[in-house]
Design a protein around this motif. Structure first.
Motif, PDB file in Angstrom:
ATOM      1  N   UNK A  12       9.610 -38.133  28.265  1.00  0.00           N
ATOM      2  CA  UNK A  12       9.040 -37.377  29.347  1.00  0.00           C
ATOM      3  C   UNK A  12       8.405 -36.303  28.463  1.00  0.00           C
ATOM      4  N   UNK A  13       7.300 -35.737  29.226  1.00  0.00           N
ATOM      5  CA  UNK A  13       6.512 -34.654  28.716  1.00  0.00           C
ATOM      6  C   UNK A  13       6.675 -33.426  29.515  1.00  0.00           C
ATOM      7  N   UNK A  14       6.636 -32.424  29.116  1.00  0.00           N
ATOM      8  CA  UNK A  14       6.686 -30.858  29.587  1.00  0.00           C
ATOM      9  C   UNK A  14       5.879 -29.908  28.761  1.00  0.00           C
ATOM     10  N   UNK A  15       5.463 -28.933  29.188  1.00  0.00           N
ATOM     11  CA  UNK A  15       4.671 -28.032  28.704  1.00  0.00           C
ATOM     12  C   UNK A  15       4.834 -26.723  28.932  1.00  0.00           C
ATOM     13  N   UNK A  16       4.751 -25.827  27.838  1.00  0.00           N
ATOM     14  CA  UNK A  16       4.657 -24.485  27.827  1.00  0.00           C
ATOM     15  C   UNK A  16       3.564 -23.906  26.990  1.00  0.00           C
ATOM     16  N   UNK A  17       3.063 -22.771  27.487  1.00  0.00           N
ATOM     17  CA  UNK A  17       1.765 -22.358  26.844  1.00  0.00           C
ATOM     18  C   UNK A  17       2.120 -21.815  25.256  1.00  0.00           C
ATOM     19  N   UNK A  18       3.156 -21.308  25.088  1.00  0.00           N
ATOM     20  CA  UNK A  18       3.271 -20.581  23.496  1.00  0.00           C
ATOM     21  C   UNK A  18       3.814 -21.665  22.837  1.00  0.00           C
ATOM     22  N   UNK A  19       3.184 -21.943  21.822  1.00  0.00           N
ATOM     23  CA  UNK A  19       3.503 -22.962  20.580  1.00  0.00           C
ATOM     24  C   UNK A  19       5.195 -22.034  20.059  1.00  0.00           C
ATOM     25  N   UNK A  20       5.171 -20.974  19.815  1.00  0.00           N
ATOM     26  CA  UNK A  20       6.480 -20.155  19.224  1.00  0.00           C
ATOM     27  C   UNK A  20       7.448 -20.597  20.223  1.00  0.00           C
ATOM     28  N   UNK A  21       7.198 -20.383  21.448  1.00  0.00           N
ATOM     29  CA  UNK A  21       8.322 -20.599  22.688  1.00  0.00           C
ATOM     30  C   UNK A  21       8.636 -21.958  22.821  1.00  0.00           C
ATOM     31  N   UNK A  22       7.706 -22.876  22.514  1.00  0.00           N
ATOM     32  CA  UNK A  22       8.140 -24.360  22.344  1.00  0.00           C
ATOM     33  C   UNK A  22       9.221 -24.613  21.423  1.00  0.00           C
ATOM     34  N   UNK A  23       8.936 -23.949  20.342  1.00  0.00           N
ATOM     35  CA  UNK A  23       9.888 -24.237  19.105  1.00  0.00           C
ATOM     36  C   UNK A  23      11.187 -23.796  19.583  1.00  0.00           C
ATOM     37  N   UNK A  24      11.012 -22.533  20.059  1.00  0.00           N
ATOM     38  CA  UNK A  24      12.255 -21.892  20.502  1.00  0.00           C
ATOM     39  C   UNK A  24      13.169 -22.765  21.412  1.00  0.00           C
ATOM     40  N   UNK A  25      12.467 -23.258  22.281  1.00  0.00           N
ATOM     41  CA  UNK A  25      13.184 -23.998  23.294  1.00  0.00           C
ATOM     42  C   UNK A  25      13.897 -25.229  22.750  1.00  0.00           C
ATOM     43  N   UNK A  26      13.223 -25.685  21.695  1.00  0.00           N
ATOM     44  CA  UNK A  26      13.772 -27.075  21.128  1.00  0.00           C
ATOM     45  C   UNK A  26      15.029 -26.435  20.326  1.00  0.00           C
ATOM     46  N   UNK A  27      15.020 -25.339  19.673  1.00  0.00           N
ATOM     47  CA  UNK A  27      16.220 -24.752  19.093  1.00  0.00           C
ATOM     48  C   UNK A  27      17.214 -24.535  20.264  1.00  0.00           C
TER      49      UNK A  27
END
Length: 263
Positions: free
Chosen positions: A174-189
Motif C-alpha cells: 500500500x502507498x501513503x504520503x507525507x510531505x517531509x522526507x525527514x518525517x517519512x523516515x521518522x515514521x518508519x523508525x
C-alpha cells in the motif's frame, strides 16, 4: 557541563519551531528559487539565520550545510558538519498543513552521529545518536518487522509505477504520503509505516537526520541501489533512499529494477 551535540540540536529544533510558528498560516512572503528548486518563505530564511548563528556560535569548528545557505567547500576540511533543513516540507508549510519539520543533523566521517527532527504543529520531537537508539518525545521507538505482504510504504505515486520494478509490476504494498522526507523516515523508525522510498536524487539536508533516526530504530536505510548512505559529499546529493525494517528492505531492494530512471 558542556552541552551535548544532541541536546544542542534538540534545543535548536524547538527554537526553529517557535520562529516558524510566528509565520504559519499568516500568509508569509514566498519566492521561487532559481532553476525550479522550489519555493522558499521568509520563515525558512528566518529559521536558517537563527540556526546558522546559534549552532555556529556553539560549535565554531563544525562545517555547515543547509538548504538555505549557499554551499561552500570549506565544510570538506572540517571534522564534523551540521546538515540542516530549516523547514523540510515548505510546500506543506505554505498550504497550512501539519507535516512539515525542522531537520537537524551532525555528520562525522560521512556518517550521521546526532539528529533531531521536530514537527512544531504536532509538537513531536524525534531524536537519535549513533549507537544510542532513537526516541519520539523521549520514548524509544522501533521500526516495523512487516514483510512485503500487507506493508504500507511512504512515497510519491510515480515510485510505484511498474517500470521501476522487476517484471513491470509493483509489489503488493500500500502507498501513503507525507510531505517531509525527514518525517517519512521518522515514521518508519516509529513503526507507524513499514517503509519509505524515493527514487529521485535526494539532498543530504532532507534525509540526514531522518536516516539516523530510522536506522537507530532498527530500520535499514540505504540509497535506492542498496548501498550505504554517505554524507558530506562534495555535491550533497544521494541517489534516492530506501528505508524499511530489514526483511521488508531486503525484499524491496531485490524487487526494484537495478537500472531505473528517476520518476
Amino acid at each position: 557541563m558542556p552541552e551535548t551535540d544532541l541536546s544542542l540540536l534538540i534545543d535548536a529544533a524547538r527554537q526553529s519551531g517557535d520562529i516558524a510558528m510566528r509565520f504559519f498560516q499568516k500568509n508569509p512572503n514566498v519566492t521561487d528559487k532559481p532553476d525550479g528548486a522550489g519555493p522558499v518563505t521568509e520563515a525558512d530564511l528566518a529559521v536558517n539565520n537563527m540556526l546558522e548563528e546559534t549552532l555556529g556560535d556553539a560549535r565554531p569548528d563544525y562545517g555547515w550545510l543547509s538548504e538555505e545557505t549557499e554551499d561552500s567547500d570549506a565544510r570538506m576540511s572540517t571534522e564534523r558538519q551540521f546538515v540542516v533543513d530549516p523547514i523540510d516540507g515548505t510546500r506543506a508549510f505554505i498550504e497550512g498543513g501539519k507535516d512539515w519539520s525542522h531537520a537537524l543533523a551532525i555528520v562525522k566521517d560521512s556518517q550521521v552521529v546526532a539528529a533531531a527532527v521536530y514537527l512544531p504543529v504536532r509538537d513531536v520531537m524525534f531524536a537519535a545518536t549513533l549507537g544510542g537508539g532513537a526516541t519520539m518525545n523521549g520514548v524509544p521507538i522501533r521500526a516495523s518487522e512487516v514483510q512485503v505482504e500487507g506493508a504500507t510504504v511512504l512515497g510519491a505515486k510515480p515510485n510505484f509505477d511498474g517500470r521501476f520494478w522487476r517484471g513491470g509490476v509493483a509489489p503488493p504494498i500500500k502507498r501513503a504520503f507525507r510531505s517531509s522526507l525527514a518525517y517519512r523516515l521518522c515514521l518508519v523508525g516509529q513503526g507507524r509505516f513499514d517503509g519509505m522510498m524515493t527514487l529521485r536524487p535526494s539532498w543530504e539536508w532532507d534525509i540526514a537526520a531522518g536516516a539516523l533516526i530510522a536506522t537507530e530504530a532498527g530500520a535499514r536505510v540505504t540509497d535506492q541501489h542498496d548501498r550505504p548512505l554517505q554524507f558530506n559529499n562534495i555535491f550533497p546529493k544521494v541517489p534516492g533512499v530506501l528505508a524499511a525494517g530489514p526483511n521488508l528492505h531486503a525484499n524491496l531492494a531485490v524487487l526494484l529494477e537495478p537500472q531505473n530512471a528517476n520518476p
